[in-house]
Design an enzyme around this catalytic site. Structure first.
Site, PDB file in Angstrom:
ATOM      1  N   LYS A   1       0.937  -1.214  -0.005  1.00 16.44           N
ATOM      2  CA  LYS A   1       0.224  -0.076  -0.066  1.00 16.44           C
ATOM      3  C   LYS A   1       0.897   1.330  -0.072  1.00 16.44           C
ATOM      4  CE  LYS A   1      -4.224  -1.991   1.799  1.00 16.44           C
ATOM      5  NZ  LYS A   1      -3.945  -3.348   1.862  1.00 16.44           N
TER       6      LYS A   1
HETATM    7  C1  LIG Z   1      -4.465  -4.437   1.337  1.00 18.22           C
HETATM    8  C2  LIG Z   1      -3.675  -5.611   0.973  1.00 18.22           C
HETATM    9  C3  LIG Z   1      -3.976  -6.847   0.200  1.00 18.22           C
HETATM   10  C4  LIG Z   1      -5.591  -6.782  -0.628  1.00 18.22           C
HETATM   11  O1  LIG Z   1      -5.291  -5.763  -1.755  1.00 18.22           O
HETATM   12  P1  LIG Z   1      -6.711  -5.222  -2.453  1.00 18.22           P
HETATM   13  O2  LIG Z   1      -6.198  -4.139  -3.218  1.00 18.22           O
HETATM   14  O3  LIG Z   1      -7.567  -4.484  -1.410  1.00 18.22           O
HETATM   15  O4  LIG Z   1      -7.306  -6.169  -3.247  1.00 18.22           O
HETATM   16  C5  LIG Z   1      -3.397  -8.063   0.105  1.00 18.22           C
HETATM   17  N1  LIG Z   1      -2.206  -8.110   0.774  1.00 18.22           N
HETATM   18  C6  LIG Z   1      -2.031  -7.175   1.937  1.00 18.22           C
HETATM   19  C7  LIG Z   1      -0.777  -7.379   2.633  1.00 18.22           C
HETATM   20  C8  LIG Z   1      -2.611  -5.847   2.065  1.00 18.22           C
HETATM   21  O5  LIG Z   1      -2.187  -4.886   2.633  1.00 18.22           O
END
Ligand SMILES: *Cc1c(COP(=O)(O)O)cnc(C)c1O
Length: 485
Positions: free
Chosen positions: A122
């Site tokens: 993220k």
């Molecule tokens: C947010 C997240 C996901 C999921 O991603 P999306 O874009 O919501 O599908 C998967 N793995 C981790 C570690 C995350 O922080």
């Protein structure tokens, strides 16, 4: 003329939401729909060939300036340069590709997206969002107070992206005692005066409800310029498109392929933001093989891709799993995908989401057979990974390749392995580092996860957090006292 954005639930002229800067801060339309570009910029193979020589931030500039074309290209280049530095992401590659080995004649690799400040992918989008917010707000002479709820990854990524910004403050609610010691320390050790950590006596859903209650008070929201950075923000999706291009070009180079050959991607999925960005990349012309939606026990998305039925779950039907960032009951960005599959038909999308609101589900096969045909031709496939699968995958990758991955990445590798094709690289997206999910690594391997240098003492740093009850009035008072003017 600049690229326009439209609401996924709008029709005709009423669907228009303006150009990029108009949708940057919010991205939610009056009619409840989400912002989508009216058309997708295309990248030719010749251009792709040229991209092969670019570094990450230059590549990001190429992609992002096509979506944010109401900003000067040189400016976008400068913002990308500030977002994607070796200092923040640990290497000049920013998102390195790590080959694992050959399995069933297919090269298997990991695309490292988790080397940013909070050790989860993220950061990649959030760092860019921080640069864009700061620039646009400063330009307008405005400020924004971001209010959010987090169970771990999103909140910390937002705080680290906004900590040094002058036009933005962050109020982040987290459930008291429900995050790991590492996650708590990561957020609460921030000392910047524009970052406000609020520990709520309750669970994540209680935090979320408080955020919704404040946002529903439109007068309060306008007065204190409350904003969000949640997963429906288009600029996050757009920034994530870049790493599919990066992953593709690295795979082509690493495996001696030609630009134009196919590469598949496996993506640990929750809110459908990451894998949807991959779908955008593919729709822009990136030669993508399969795009794999990997879910955990919360299999809303897997069910859809297998059956055509999209059935959201109630909170009590949402399991707490060992890949917690994928524990979702509905996938916020899924509406954008369905809009695209209906041939960008806002009326059809609005009707599906009305059905969803009334019955909790829709069946795309029945409601819109043509859209379901497009889904099946989209190259998107899915699979589900359970606790035992992910632990077994963590053990296997450690033994076979000496590589420790986190639980979410393990879900992606587990499902990705079911879709290997001879000669087609399978790039598995690493969405977090194992250090973030220590207990599960200990359970899988009998030893703790490696910690990146510099974070050994994280839990012993002084923490700054305020405790509040499940009291919306108290939260509003606090915002009114501390908000940026
Ligand atoms: C947010 C997240 C996901 C999921 O991603 P999306 O874009 O919501 O599908 C998967 N793995 C981790 C570690 C995350 O922080």
């Amino acid at each position: 003329m600049a690229l326009r954005y439209v609401s996924t639930r709008g029709s005709g002229a009423a669907a228009d939401m303006g150009s990029f800067q108009a949708i940057l801060l919010e991205g939610l339309a009056q009619d409840g729909g989400l912002a989508m570009p009216v058309s997708l910029p295309q990248v030719s193979l010749t251009e792709l060939q040229r991209f092969a020589g670019l570094g990450y931030s230059e590549l990001a500039t190429e992609i992002i300036s096509r979506f944010a074309d109401d900003l000067d290209v040189d400016l976008v280049g400068r913002l990308c340069g500030q977002a994607y530095t070796a200092e923040k992401f640990g290497s000049t590659e920013i998102a390195p590709l790590t080959p694992l080995g050959q399995e069933q004649d297919a090269p298997l690799a990991i695309l490292e997206l988790s080397n940013g400040p909070t050790l989860a992918f993220k950061d990649m989008a959030m760092q860019m969002l921080g640069q864009l917010f700061e620039y646009v707000l400063t330009q307008r002479g405005e400020t924004l107070n971001i209010l959010g709820a987090t169970s771990g990854d999103t909140g910390s990524a937002a705080e680290y992206a906004m900590r040094d910004k002058h036009a933005v403050s962050v109020f982040m609610l987290s459930p008291q005692g429900r995050m790991s010691a590492f996650q708590r320390a990561q957020m609460y050790s921030l000392q910047e005066p524009n970052i406000h950590n609020l520990a709520v006596d309750g669970v994540f859903d209680d935090c979320q409800d408080m955020v919704k209650a404040v946002s529903a008070d439109l007068a309060f929201k306008a007065k204190w310029r409350i904003g969000t950075v949640n997963s429906i923000n288009w600029a996050r999706i757009m920034s994530q498109v870049v790493y599919y291009f990066k992953g593709y070009l690295s795979a082509v180079k690493t495996y001696g392929l030609r630009v134009g050959d196919r590469v598949s991607f496996s993506v640990p999925s929750g809110n459908f933001g990451n894998v949807f960005s991959g779908f955008i990349a593919k729709s822009m012309g990136l030669p993508t093989g399969k795009l794999i939606v990997a879910t955990n026990e919360n299999d809303v998305l897997d069910e859809f891709f297998r059956t055509g039925v999209y059935r959201v779950r109630a909170a009590k039907e949402t399991y707490q799993t060992s890949s917690p960032s994928m524990d979702i009951s509905k996938a916020s960005n899924f509406e954008r995908f369905i809009f695209f599959m209906t041939g960008c038909d806002g009326a059809a999308t609005a009707s599906l989401w009305r059905e969803l609101a009334h019955t909790g589900q829709f069946d795309l096969k029945l409601a819109h057979p043509q859209a379901w045909q497009r889904v099946q031709a989209s190259g998107m496939v899915s699979g589900k990974s359970m606790h035992a699968n992910r632990l077994e995958t963590i053990r296997d990758l450690d033994q076979r390749y000496g590589r420790v991955v986190d639980t979410h990445t393990a879900d992606g590798v587990f499902v990705g392995r079911r879709y290997l094709e001879p000669g087609v690289p399978m790039v598995c997206l690493e969405t977090a580092l194992p250090a973030k999910f220590e207990e599960s690594i200990l359970e899988a391997l009998g030893r703790p996860a490696p910690r990146p240098a510099g974070l050994e003492q994280l839990e012993s740093l002084p923490q700054r957090v305020e405790h509040i009850g499940q009291d919306v009035a108290e939260l509003k008072r606090l915002i009114a006292q501390r908000a940026l003017r």
